[in-house]
Structure formats: C-alpha cells, structure tokens
Design a protein around this motif. Structure first.
Motif, PDB file in Angstrom:
ATOM      1  N   ASN A 168      37.494  38.456  31.687  1.00  0.00           N
ATOM      2  CA  ASN A 168      35.737  39.511  30.858  1.00  0.00           C
ATOM      3  C   ASN A 168      36.015  40.184  31.854  1.00  0.00           C
ATOM      4  O   ASN A 168      35.795  41.689  31.450  1.00  0.00           O
ATOM      5  N   ALA A 169      36.695  40.367  33.189  1.00  0.00           N
ATOM      6  CA  ALA A 169      36.408  41.455  33.905  1.00  0.00           C
ATOM      7  C   ALA A 169      37.211  42.846  33.866  1.00  0.00           C
ATOM      8  O   ALA A 169      37.096  43.816  33.326  1.00  0.00           O
ATOM      9  N   THR A 170      38.403  42.166  32.533  1.00  0.00           N
ATOM     10  CA  THR A 170      39.934  43.155  31.889  1.00  0.00           C
ATOM     11  C   THR A 170      38.912  43.893  30.896  1.00  0.00           C
ATOM     12  O   THR A 170      39.144  45.330  30.475  1.00  0.00           O
ATOM     13  N   GLN A 171      37.995  43.208  30.451  1.00  0.00           N
ATOM     14  CA  GLN A 171      37.054  43.595  29.431  1.00  0.00           C
ATOM     15  C   GLN A 171      36.222  44.549  29.765  1.00  0.00           C
ATOM     16  O   GLN A 171      36.579  45.804  28.969  1.00  0.00           O
ATOM     17  N   TYR A 172      35.895  44.532  30.641  1.00  0.00           N
ATOM     18  CA  TYR A 172      34.414  45.542  31.074  1.00  0.00           C
ATOM     19  C   TYR A 172      35.593  46.901  31.521  1.00  0.00           C
ATOM     20  O   TYR A 172      35.120  47.764  31.512  1.00  0.00           O
ATOM     21  N   MET A 173      36.408  46.430  32.570  1.00  0.00           N
ATOM     22  CA  MET A 173      37.545  47.712  32.823  1.00  0.00           C
ATOM     23  C   MET A 173      37.384  48.835  32.070  1.00  0.00           C
ATOM     24  O   MET A 173      37.772  49.821  31.872  1.00  0.00           O
ATOM     25  N   HIS A 174      38.126  48.029  30.932  1.00  0.00           N
ATOM     26  CA  HIS A 174      38.347  48.575  29.268  1.00  0.00           C
ATOM     27  C   HIS A 174      37.872  49.470  28.826  1.00  0.00           C
ATOM     28  O   HIS A 174      37.719  50.797  28.398  1.00  0.00           O
ATOM     29  N   ARG A 175      36.686  48.620  28.441  1.00  0.00           N
ATOM     30  CA  ARG A 175      35.131  48.666  28.612  1.00  0.00           C
ATOM     31  C   ARG A 175      34.894  50.494  28.618  1.00  0.00           C
ATOM     32  O   ARG A 175      34.414  51.385  27.460  1.00  0.00           O
ATOM     33  N   TYR A 176      34.496  50.242  30.190  1.00  0.00           N
ATOM     34  CA  TYR A 176      33.866  51.089  30.984  1.00  0.00           C
ATOM     35  C   TYR A 176      35.054  52.335  31.565  1.00  0.00           C
ATOM     36  O   TYR A 176      34.009  53.337  32.218  1.00  0.00           O
ATOM     37  N   GLY A 177      36.163  51.747  31.460  1.00  0.00           N
ATOM     38  CA  GLY A 177      36.944  52.751  32.507  1.00  0.00           C
ATOM     39  C   GLY A 177      36.614  52.639  34.304  1.00  0.00           C
ATOM     40  O   GLY A 177      37.027  53.403  34.381  1.00  0.00           O
ATOM     41  N   ALA A 178      36.063  51.637  34.341  1.00  0.00           N
ATOM     42  CA  ALA A 178      35.727  51.310  35.926  1.00  0.00           C
ATOM     43  C   ALA A 178      37.292  50.786  37.250  1.00  0.00           C
ATOM     44  O   ALA A 178      37.968  50.481  35.854  1.00  0.00           O
ATOM     45  N   PRO A 179      37.642  51.233  37.766  1.00  0.00           N
ATOM     46  CA  PRO A 179      38.532  51.203  38.594  1.00  0.00           C
ATOM     47  C   PRO A 179      38.204  50.285  39.784  1.00  0.00           C
ATOM     48  O   PRO A 179      37.561  49.200  39.384  1.00  0.00           O
ATOM     49  N   ARG A 180      39.731  49.348  39.873  1.00  0.00           N
ATOM     50  CA  ARG A 180      39.447  48.205  41.086  1.00  0.00           C
ATOM     51  C   ARG A 180      38.567  48.235  41.910  1.00  0.00           C
ATOM     52  O   ARG A 180      37.345  47.766  42.365  1.00  0.00           O
ATOM     53  N   GLU A 181      38.320  50.247  42.127  1.00  0.00           N
ATOM     54  CA  GLU A 181      37.498  50.504  43.461  1.00  0.00           C
ATOM     55  C   GLU A 181      36.391  50.035  43.252  1.00  0.00           C
ATOM     56  O   GLU A 181      35.447  49.520  44.779  1.00  0.00           O
ATOM     57  N   MET A 182      36.106  49.543  41.934  1.00  0.00           N
ATOM     58  CA  MET A 182      34.138  49.209  41.639  1.00  0.00           C
ATOM     59  C   MET A 182      33.910  47.823  42.714  1.00  0.00           C
ATOM     60  O   MET A 182      32.807  47.363  43.069  1.00  0.00           O
ATOM     61  N   LEU A 183      34.963  47.261  41.737  1.00  0.00           N
ATOM     62  CA  LEU A 183      35.192  45.785  43.079  1.00  0.00           C
ATOM     63  C   LEU A 183      35.453  46.166  44.516  1.00  0.00           C
ATOM     64  O   LEU A 183      34.625  45.084  45.060  1.00  0.00           O
ATOM     65  N   GLY A 184      36.335  46.649  44.743  1.00  0.00           N
ATOM     66  CA  GLY A 184      36.460  46.686  45.835  1.00  0.00           C
ATOM     67  C   GLY A 184      35.021  47.052  47.216  1.00  0.00           C
ATOM     68  O   GLY A 184      35.413  47.100  48.092  1.00  0.00           O
ATOM     69  N   LEU A 185      34.340  47.451  46.686  1.00  0.00           N
ATOM     70  CA  LEU A 185      33.256  47.902  47.313  1.00  0.00           C
ATOM     71  C   LEU A 185      32.087  46.934  47.117  1.00  0.00           C
ATOM     72  O   LEU A 185      31.360  47.113  48.734  1.00  0.00           O
ATOM     73  N   ILE A 186      32.459  46.185  47.150  1.00  0.00           N
ATOM     74  CA  ILE A 186      31.511  44.772  46.877  1.00  0.00           C
ATOM     75  C   ILE A 186      32.218  44.320  47.889  1.00  0.00           C
ATOM     76  O   ILE A 186      31.179  43.655  49.046  1.00  0.00           O
ATOM     77  N   ALA A 187      33.437  43.959  47.770  1.00  0.00           N
ATOM     78  CA  ALA A 187      34.198  42.718  48.915  1.00  0.00           C
ATOM     79  C   ALA A 187      33.708  44.063  50.409  1.00  0.00           C
ATOM     80  O   ALA A 187      33.490  43.333  51.049  1.00  0.00           O
ATOM     81  N   VAL A 188      33.950  45.270  50.509  1.00  0.00           N
ATOM     82  CA  VAL A 188      34.071  45.652  50.942  1.00  0.00           C
ATOM     83  C   VAL A 188      32.696  45.501  52.893  1.00  0.00           C
ATOM     84  O   VAL A 188      32.138  45.489  53.331  1.00  0.00           O
ATOM     85  N   ASN A 189      31.892  45.923  51.533  1.00  0.00           N
ATOM     86  CA  ASN A 189      30.484  46.117  51.839  1.00  0.00           C
ATOM     87  C   ASN A 189      29.724  44.563  52.570  1.00  0.00           C
ATOM     88  O   ASN A 189      29.555  44.618  53.161  1.00  0.00           O
ATOM     89  N   GLY A 190      30.463  43.407  51.706  1.00  0.00           N
ATOM     90  CA  GLY A 190      30.659  41.704  52.134  1.00  0.00           C
ATOM     91  C   GLY A 190      30.994  42.293  53.622  1.00  0.00           C
ATOM     92  O   GLY A 190      30.462  41.270  54.401  1.00  0.00           O
ATOM     93  N   ARG A 191      32.153  42.237  53.925  1.00  0.00           N
ATOM     94  CA  ARG A 191      32.819  42.421  54.784  1.00  0.00           C
ATOM     95  C   ARG A 191      32.067  42.743  56.231  1.00  0.00           C
ATOM     96  O   ARG A 191      31.949  42.330  57.151  1.00  0.00           O
ATOM     97  N   ARG A 192      31.470  44.506  56.149  1.00  0.00           N
ATOM     98  CA  ARG A 192      30.775  45.026  57.036  1.00  0.00           C
ATOM     99  C   ARG A 192      29.841  44.154  57.207  1.00  0.00           C
ATOM    100  O   ARG A 192      29.217  44.379  58.251  1.00  0.00           O
ATOM    101  N   ASN A 193      29.124  43.706  55.756  1.00  0.00           N
ATOM    102  CA  ASN A 193      27.637  43.086  56.846  1.00  0.00           C
ATOM    103  C   ASN A 193      28.449  42.071  57.143  1.00  0.00           C
ATOM    104  O   ASN A 193      27.170  41.558  58.462  1.00  0.00           O
TER     105      ASN A 193
END
Length: 549
Positions: A315-340
């Motif tokens: 599903n994530a692949t379908q989302y990124m194909h549909r909306y043109g989102a890069p992997r960095e979008m997911l990375g922002l969630i991971a990096v934010n969590g680790r910072r907290n």
C-alpha cells in the motif's frame, strides 16, 4: 520452505484449479459477481449459490513490495510480492508473486498474466509481466466515508476517565516471564490511581490468550496471579485495535457493570523469538511444507508475504506512486520519533538518527528499511479506567475520554479494499469526529500508531490533519510534528524507537502528557490528545482531554 494452504472443502477448488492452467474465482450463480476470498454467501445479493468461474488469468499490478528480508530459511530474497487486480473485476485482488523478471523491473500499472506453480497438491497462481501498461488506473481515489450518526446526545465516553497508568521494565530479550511483567505494570497502575487490588472489579486486555509472544495469558492469568474477583472481563483480538480494550472498559464502567477496570497489554516477542529459534534448531525440519489457514495467512503466506511489513509495504508503494511522495516522507516520521525518544528514559533506542542514517539502513521490504519498522521487545503497560464520578478524588489529574472512533467502513482485509493508505484507518478516523464537536485543529498532540512509518502517515491524513496525499508537504521537513511544532507527534518516540507495545505505549504517553508529567519532552500546555491503535485489522481511535480543559 514456502508455506502452503491447508486444503479444506471450502477452498480446495481454488488451490487446485490451476492444474489445467486456468485461474478460477468464485462467481455468484444469481447476480454473476466475482467474490474473493471465497465465502458461503454473496455479499452483493445474499445468494447462497455460487460456482468456480474461469477467468482470463490477466490483471494489473496495483501494489507491490520487493522483499529483501529472509523470513523463512528456504524462501530466498529478493522476491516481489504484489497485489494484482483482475481484469474481469478490478475489485478482486490477489496477493501473489511477480516472477520471471528482475525485481527492479516491476512497477504499478503493469499488466500481468497467470503462471501456476505446483507445490505438492497445491497450484499457486503466480504472475508474469506481459510487457504492457494498463491505460486505466484500477485504484480509486480515497474518499472520506460518511459514518453513522450518533443515536442520541448521550456519550458513554463521558462517564469514564483514565485514572492510573503503570509500566514494567521494557527491553530486548529480557528472558522474563511475561506474566511477571504484566503484574509489575498492573500493580503500578493500581497504585498510581490511588486504589487497592480489592477495588478492581473489571479486567480488559488485547488480544487475550494469544501465542507468539503477544500475551501474558489474558484475563484468566491476571485473575489467577492477583486473585481479583471481577464483575466483568474482556479479552480478545476482535476489538477496535489494542486500544479497543480501553474502549470496552469505558463502556462497561458507563453501564454500571463495574467501577475500576484494569486494562493491560503485554508483549514478549523478542524473548519468544529466541525460544522459538532454539526449539526449531532442536527439532529440525520435517522436510514438508508448513500448512497455513485462516484469513491472515492462507492468502498471503504461500507467496512469502509473512509480515505486516509486506502487506502494508504494498500500500505504501501505491501511495508513493499515486502522490509522488519520496522515501524522505517516511524518514521524517522515523527521525522525529528517534529525536523524541532521546528524551524518554523508557525508550529502547535513544541514539541520534539522521535522514542519511535512515536512508542508508538495510532494506526490509520496499519501501521500508530497518528504521521504518517498529521494535519487537518485552514489556507490559497497564491503564485503569474508572467511573467519572471519582475524577475529583484521584491523586493525579483525571484524563477524560471525549470521543472514540470505532466504525468499520472498509472491508476488514489487508489486500481487497483500501490500497492508497493503511486499511482500517480512514473509517475509524471519520467516525471519531461524529462523536464530538471538536475539530482536528483543536488537538494539541497526536499519538499515532507507527508499527511502520506509513501507518503514521495514514493516520495523520485519515484524521484530517492534512488532505489525502498531502502529508509530505504538510510535514514541512518534520517541523510541524516536532515537540515545538504545530502538532507534536509521538513525543515518546513511538513504537519505532520506544518499542512495540501494540498501542498501549501511546495511551501511557497521552496520560503522561495530559498530566503535564512528561519532563523534557512535555508538550507545552497540552490539554487534548488523539490516540490511535491498530490498522490493517479493526482499529480504534480515542480523543482524550485533561479534565480541566
């Protein structure tokens, strides 16, 4: 070995129909609709008459993931797991493998044709590329569904409060009895609420007596250990997510059936994995493929889709194909969590992580790498749900339940309905806002389920904090979800860094934040928090408020 489906009278026709090279799908004999997976009644016209119908065996790839992780000793990665929509009816999807090509050659929208692989007495429908692209988008744009309106002005949520919280030690491979962890968390929560064991008259948990390191044994185990005599108990997996045990407890309290319910969630996955590996080495292999059954395994495990990472990755692949989102979008969630998590002494992983660290981590199953996946661990968390009448007598500020979202508005399936987001998010999120006058702009912080980074994206969009497909821009490089941002997300680090507590860590953090007891990670003047749990299975969401808000 490749797991194979357990053949039964209900499914044998499907798994053996490929013996003549023809893909067959259940067809209603009365209305002619195709139905998959097979069920004994037509969901369209309610007819009980059906038959296996031959198809062209052609379809379109609507989701896929390149699996790089070795889940099974003899199922060699990399391999492509795909969601294929059939040409005859694109509503019918098959989870399968794409074969006879390089994994890097696979993309959304490619047309494919069936090729059967015989394994023992089973013919598995695999698919190969035809070299053509489907000119039609076979996946509909997501829409916000219209939930049922509340039946009246009364809300059971307002007759219950969260009065106490507790947690055990959390860690990796603690090699500790899970019931001991559950007892530690329970006793701490009871004391935190200013209660005694004798005051507890309800027990509620998720998922009950589950295996695989997912439970301490359910209500019966806790009752036996603490000798509680409850007037009501609840335990099972068919709830609105793990947090559904808290929702059920609030309903029991609101009805007057009990006054103080001990809700608990215990995991010991990392220890269980060690013990299971030891047992497997001791027992050796039978040389025969494992047989699998049930909706979670039968239709996915034979194709190496062994993990929710695979299922949600498609599903994530379908989302990124549909909306043109890069992997960095997911990375922002991971990096934010680790910072907290660096500010959370209970978090398992607290070392700094950069976007470069995230992007260079070993791949698991595309688009997910190591840091897109939450952390299996050992630990227990408990929450006390009490009658609202005791709110003024508690040792800590009470946390009230403003509203819940529970309605199922999508098929309860990992691969048959919602493909643009994580399943079982959009419906429950929409339901929440029908049970309150509050709006997303009034929420001070969001505790959103992050079993995988894409889960959090799905919840943020599903809850209406931004539009569908808008998350990458809305995140604003991570600034909007930071502790000092417009909507702080997962201040404790989430399951990606604190550890996988299957939703209860979010409840614990929400109560801590609304009490203003979170220390260095405290969200300034937090009064309202949204808490989600689950996704892909029936999910739930709670809107919580500090009592004096």
């Amino acid at each position: 070995m490749r797991p194979l489906p357990e053949l039964t009278p209900a499914n044998e026709w499907f798994w053996t129909s490929g013996s003549d090279g023809v893909l067959r799908i259940q067809e209603c004999s009365d209305c002619g609709e195709l139905i998959h997976p097979p069920v004994p009644i037509c969901p369209y016209c309610r007819s009980r008459s059906s038959k296996p119908a031959p198809t062209s065996g052609r379809g379109t790839i609507v989701g896929f993931t390149v699996n790089a992780h070795r889940w099974l000793p003899d199922f060699d990665p990399p391999y492509v797991i795909a969601n294929v929509a059939l040409t005859e009816d694109p509503r019918v999807h098959l989870t399968t493998n794409i074969v006879n090509c390089e994994p890097a050659d696979v993309q959304i929208g490619q047309e494919v044709t069936v090729q059967f692989l015989q394994q023992e007495d089973v013919w598995l429908p695999l698919f190969a590329l035809t070299g053509e692209l489907d000119p039609i988008d076979r996946v509909a744009e997501p829409v916000r569904p219209l939930p049922r309106a509340p039946l009246g002005e009364e809300r059971f949520e307002h007759r219950a409060v969260l009065s106490g919280i507790g947690r055990s030690t959390f860690g990796r491979r603690l090699m500790v009895d899970p019931l001991s962890l559950a007892v530690d968390a329970s006793l701490e929560a009871i004391a935190d609420a200013g209660l005694n064991i004798d005051d507890i008259d309800g027990l509620s948990t998720y998922p009950g007596m589950a295996g695989g390191g997912m439970s301490e044994g359910g209500p019966s185990a806790i009752e036996e250990a603490l000798r509680i005599h409850p007037t009501w108990i609840n335990g099972g997996g068919d709830l609105p997510g793990p947090g559904g045990s808290v929702i059920a407890a609030a309903m029991a309290v609101a009805s007057g059936l009990c006054r103080h319910v001990l809700c608990f969630r215990t995991v010991w996955e990392s220890t269980f994995a060690v013990l299971a590996a030891r047992a497997a080495m001791a027992n050796g292999s039978s040389g025969r493929a494992e047989r699998v059954s049930g909706p979670f395994r039968e239709w996915r495990a034979p194709f190496g889709a062994m993990s929710a990472a695979n299922w949600i990755g498609m599903n994530a692949t379908q989302y990124m194909h549909r909306y043109g989102a890069p992997r960095e979008m997911l990375g922002l969630i991971a990096v934010n969590g680790r910072r907290n998590a660096a500010l959370n002494p209970n978090a398992i992983y607290r070392d700094p992580m950069t976007m470069d660290d995230y992007l260079s981590a070993r791949p698991i199953t595309s688009p997910f790498g190591l840091y897109d996946c939450d952390v299996p661990c050992d630990g227990s968390i408990a929450v006390i749900v009490s009658a609202a009448s005791v709110a003024d007598d508690l040792p800590h500020p009470a946390v009230r339940i403003e509203a819940v979202g529970t309605q199922i508005l999508e098929r309860v399936s990992w691969d048959q309905d919602t493909l643009t987001h994580e399943p079982q998010v959009i419906g429950q999120a929409a339901h929440l806002w029908t049970r309150t006058d509050m709006r997303p702009s009034e929420v001070d912080l969001a505790l959103v389920y992050d079993g995988f980074t894409f889960n959090a994206i799905s919840w943020l969009e599903g809850l209406g904090f931004c539009g569908f497909g808008e998350a990458y821009d809305w995140l604003d490089g991570g600034r909007r979800i930071a502790l000092d941002g417009e909507l702080p997300v997962n201040p404790h680090g989430g399951q990606l860094s604190e550890g996988r507590s299957h939703g209860f860590g979010f409840l614990y953090e929400a109560v801590t934040q609304l009490r203003h007891d979170a220390g260095a990670r405290q969200v300034t003047d937090a009064k309202t928090a949204v808490v989600t749990s689950g996704g892909g299975t029936p999910s739930g969401v709670l809107l919580l408020q500090r009592k004096d808000a």
